[in-house]
Scaffold this active site. Structure first.
Site, short mmCIF file in Angstrom:
data_model
loop_
_atom_site.label_atom_id
_atom_site.label_comp_id
_atom_site.label_asym_id
_atom_site.label_seq_id
_atom_site.Cartn_x
_atom_site.Cartn_y
_atom_site.Cartn_z
N ALA A 13 0.82 -1.22 0.00
CA ALA A 13 0.00 0.00 0.00
C ALA A 13 0.86 1.27 0.00
O ALA A 13 0.34 2.37 0.11
CB ALA A 13 -0.94 0.00 1.21
N GLY A 17 4.73 0.61 -4.13
CA GLY A 17 3.72 -0.40 -4.40
C GLY A 17 2.68 0.10 -5.39
O GLY A 17 2.28 -0.61 -6.32
N ASP A 161 20.13 2.55 -9.92
CA ASP A 161 21.42 3.21 -10.11
C ASP A 161 21.92 2.98 -11.54
O ASP A 161 22.44 3.88 -12.19
CB ASP A 161 22.44 2.67 -9.10
CG ASP A 161 21.90 2.73 -7.69
OD1 ASP A 161 22.00 3.79 -7.07
OD2 ASP A 161 21.33 1.72 -7.22
N HIS A 189 23.57 -0.09 -2.82
CA HIS A 189 22.58 0.89 -3.29
C HIS A 189 22.58 2.06 -2.31
O HIS A 189 21.81 2.10 -1.36
CB HIS A 189 21.19 0.27 -3.40
CG HIS A 189 20.12 1.30 -3.64
ND1 HIS A 189 20.07 2.05 -4.80
CD2 HIS A 189 19.09 1.73 -2.89
CE1 HIS A 189 19.06 2.90 -4.73
NE2 HIS A 189 18.44 2.72 -3.58
P1 NDP Z 1 7.99 3.70 -0.43
O1 NDP Z 1 7.08 2.76 -1.11
O2 NDP Z 1 8.25 5.03 -1.03
O3 NDP Z 1 9.42 3.01 -0.19
C1 NDP Z 1 9.54 1.70 0.29
C2 NDP Z 1 10.98 1.34 0.48
O4 NDP Z 1 11.67 1.36 -0.76
C3 NDP Z 1 11.73 2.28 1.41
O5 NDP Z 1 12.55 1.50 2.25
C4 NDP Z 1 12.57 3.08 0.46
O6 NDP Z 1 13.79 3.49 1.04
C5 NDP Z 1 12.88 2.05 -0.58
N1 NDP Z 1 13.46 2.58 -1.81
C6 NDP Z 1 14.40 1.96 -2.55
N2 NDP Z 1 14.74 2.67 -3.60
C7 NDP Z 1 14.01 3.79 -3.55
C8 NDP Z 1 13.94 4.92 -4.38
N3 NDP Z 1 14.68 5.09 -5.42
N4 NDP Z 1 13.06 5.87 -4.05
C9 NDP Z 1 12.30 5.75 -2.98
N5 NDP Z 1 12.35 4.70 -2.16
C10 NDP Z 1 13.20 3.72 -2.43
O7 NDP Z 1 7.54 3.89 1.06
P2 NDP Z 1 6.10 4.10 1.68
O8 NDP Z 1 6.34 4.56 3.06
O9 NDP Z 1 5.19 4.82 0.77
O10 NDP Z 1 5.54 2.63 1.72
C11 NDP Z 1 6.09 1.63 2.50
C12 NDP Z 1 4.97 0.71 2.87
O11 NDP Z 1 5.56 -0.43 3.45
C13 NDP Z 1 3.99 1.28 3.87
O12 NDP Z 1 2.69 1.09 3.34
C14 NDP Z 1 4.22 0.43 5.13
O13 NDP Z 1 3.02 0.19 5.82
C15 NDP Z 1 4.75 -0.82 4.52
N6 NDP Z 1 5.58 -1.68 5.34
C16 NDP Z 1 5.31 -2.99 5.23
C17 NDP Z 1 6.02 -3.90 5.91
C18 NDP Z 1 5.63 -5.30 5.74
O14 NDP Z 1 4.99 -5.63 4.75
N7 NDP Z 1 6.01 -6.15 6.64
C19 NDP Z 1 7.14 -3.52 6.77
C20 NDP Z 1 7.39 -2.10 6.81
C21 NDP Z 1 6.63 -1.23 6.08
P3 NDP Z 1 13.98 4.91 1.78
O15 NDP Z 1 13.29 4.78 3.10
O16 NDP Z 1 15.46 5.02 1.88
O17 NDP Z 1 13.36 5.94 0.88
#
Ligand code: NDP
Length: 327
Positions: A13, A17, A161, A189
């Site tokens: 979500a 995603g 990258d 990365h």
């Molecule tokens: P994003 O979908 O924007 O990012 C998710 C992850 O991808 C982050 O760790 C982010 O790193 C990484 N990432 C890698 N490359 C990139 C890039 N080029 N640009 C941006 N991000 C990158 O985060 P959201 O917060 O929107 O969504 C995360 C979701 O994950 C939430 O809905 C949360 O509830 C869920 N979640 C689910 C878990 C599970 O399924 N067990 C565990 C933890 C969270 P960075 O933080 O460095 O930007």
């Protein structure tokens, strides 16, 4: 018609995603003839599960012919059941006042649990891609938590990258990205990654000789690629998501369907290639065929490149040592 394959996506979500699921369901990742079942994992909290239901309503409303099924999960033990592909996107972002050690520890918890779940219930041939940061170390943790799966089933995303580097070279030379071959990105990365165009060709000509500017390489190209994520946050106010999702699609598509001899970059566990210690999850140039990747070996490493590789390796070893006691 083909039998559906199971594709698990965590953080389903979230921002990435949202840019990812629709493209998987439309066949851009595994082919326009490959039906998919999406097994979506989100945190076991109402807000995340509610948001996931919304995304699933939109997926339904696309009426994708290849979307053979869709499930919402809050537990990796059910989300990863029999999964053939797992895209681990969800990770703990750095919060205000959070130390690096806290961030590593929070993610170590997520990725040990997910590695154990994959070990217990996923297909024995599951292809795992870790996107959530710190991606290389999270992939390392998941791999170490899954002793019954082959280490080579676990990979980390360096493709963004790689794609960023290709676009910068295309802009610099005025040629299309499709003309660029044999590009490599080494290491983590993170801004320490080393994008290396010494072997690259563009329309058959050497990129290095065409550009012929080591100052541009060091002072413009490498910092631009390394700090691109920060530049996008500064411009957009939120982090890149569509380009990250696109890179995830490219990575999985090439791994599954092959690269026809061309090089791409994947973060994969080292077997000692280029002096990288065994099991360190490191960006290497690879080729893919028959569902397997192969590290491109035997490339000469000059002094400047060795220093860049040493720097990104030192960072990865620091991350690994920071989580070793949690494994
Ligand atoms: P994003 O979908 O924007 O990012 C998710 C992850 O991808 C982050 O760790 C982010 O790193 C990484 N990432 C890698 N490359 C990139 C890039 N080029 N640009 C941006 N991000 C990158 O985060 P959201 O917060 O929107 O969504 C995360 C979701 O994950 C939430 O809905 C949360 O509830 C869920 N979640 C689910 C878990 C599970 O399924 N067990 C565990 C933890 C969270 P960075 O933080 O460095 O930007």
């Amino acid at each position: 018609s083909k039998k559906p394959v199971r594709v698990a996506v965590t953080g389903a979500a979230g921002q990435i995603g949202y840019a990812l699921l629709f493209r998987i369901a439309s066949g851009e990742m595994l082919g326009k003839d490959q039906p998919v079942i999406l097994q979506l994992l989100e945190l076991p909290i109402e807000k995340a599960q509610e948001a996931l239901r919304g995304v699933m309503m939109e997926l339904e409303d696309c009426a994708f012919p290849l979307l053979a099924g869709m499930e919402a999960h809050s537990d990796p033990m059910t989300a990863f059941k029999d999964t053939d592909y797992a895209l681990l996107v969800g990770a703990r972002p750095r919060g205000p006042g959070m130390e690096r050690a806290d961030l590593l520890a929070a993610n170590a918890q997520i990725f040990t649990a997910q590695g154990k779940a994959l070990n217990a219930v996923a297909s024995r041939d599951v292809k795992v891609l870790v996107v959530g940061n710190p991606a290389n170390t999270n992939a390392y943790i998941a791999m170490k938590s899954a002793p019954d799966l082959k280490p080579g089933n676990f990979t980390a995303m360096l493709r963004l990258d790689h794609n960023r580097a290709a676009s910068q070279i295309a802009a610099k030379t005025g040629k299309p990205v499709s003309a660029i071959k044999k590009l490599a990105v080494w290491g983590n990365h993170s801004p320490t990654m080393y994008a290396d165009y010494r072997f690259a060709t563009i329309d058959g000509a050497s990129v290095k000789e065409t550009i012929n500017d080591q100052v541009w390489n060091q002072d413009v190209f490498l910092p631009t690629v390394g700090k691109r994520g920060a530049a996008i946050i500064a411009a957009r106010g939120v982090s890149s998501a569509a380009s990250a999702a696109n890179a995830a699609i490219d990575h999985m598509r090439d791994w599954a369907l092959g690269t026809n001899g061309e090089w791409v970059t994947m973060g994969v566990p080292s077997n000692g290639e280029y002096g990288i210690p065994k099991d360190v999850m490191f960006g290497f140039p690879v080729t893919c065929a028959n569902g397997e990747y192969k590290i491109v070996e035997g490339l000469p490493i000059d002094e400047f490149s060795q220093a860049c590789i040493d720097k990104t390796l030192a960072e990865l070893i620091g991350e690994r040592d920071g989580v070793q006691h949690l494994l």
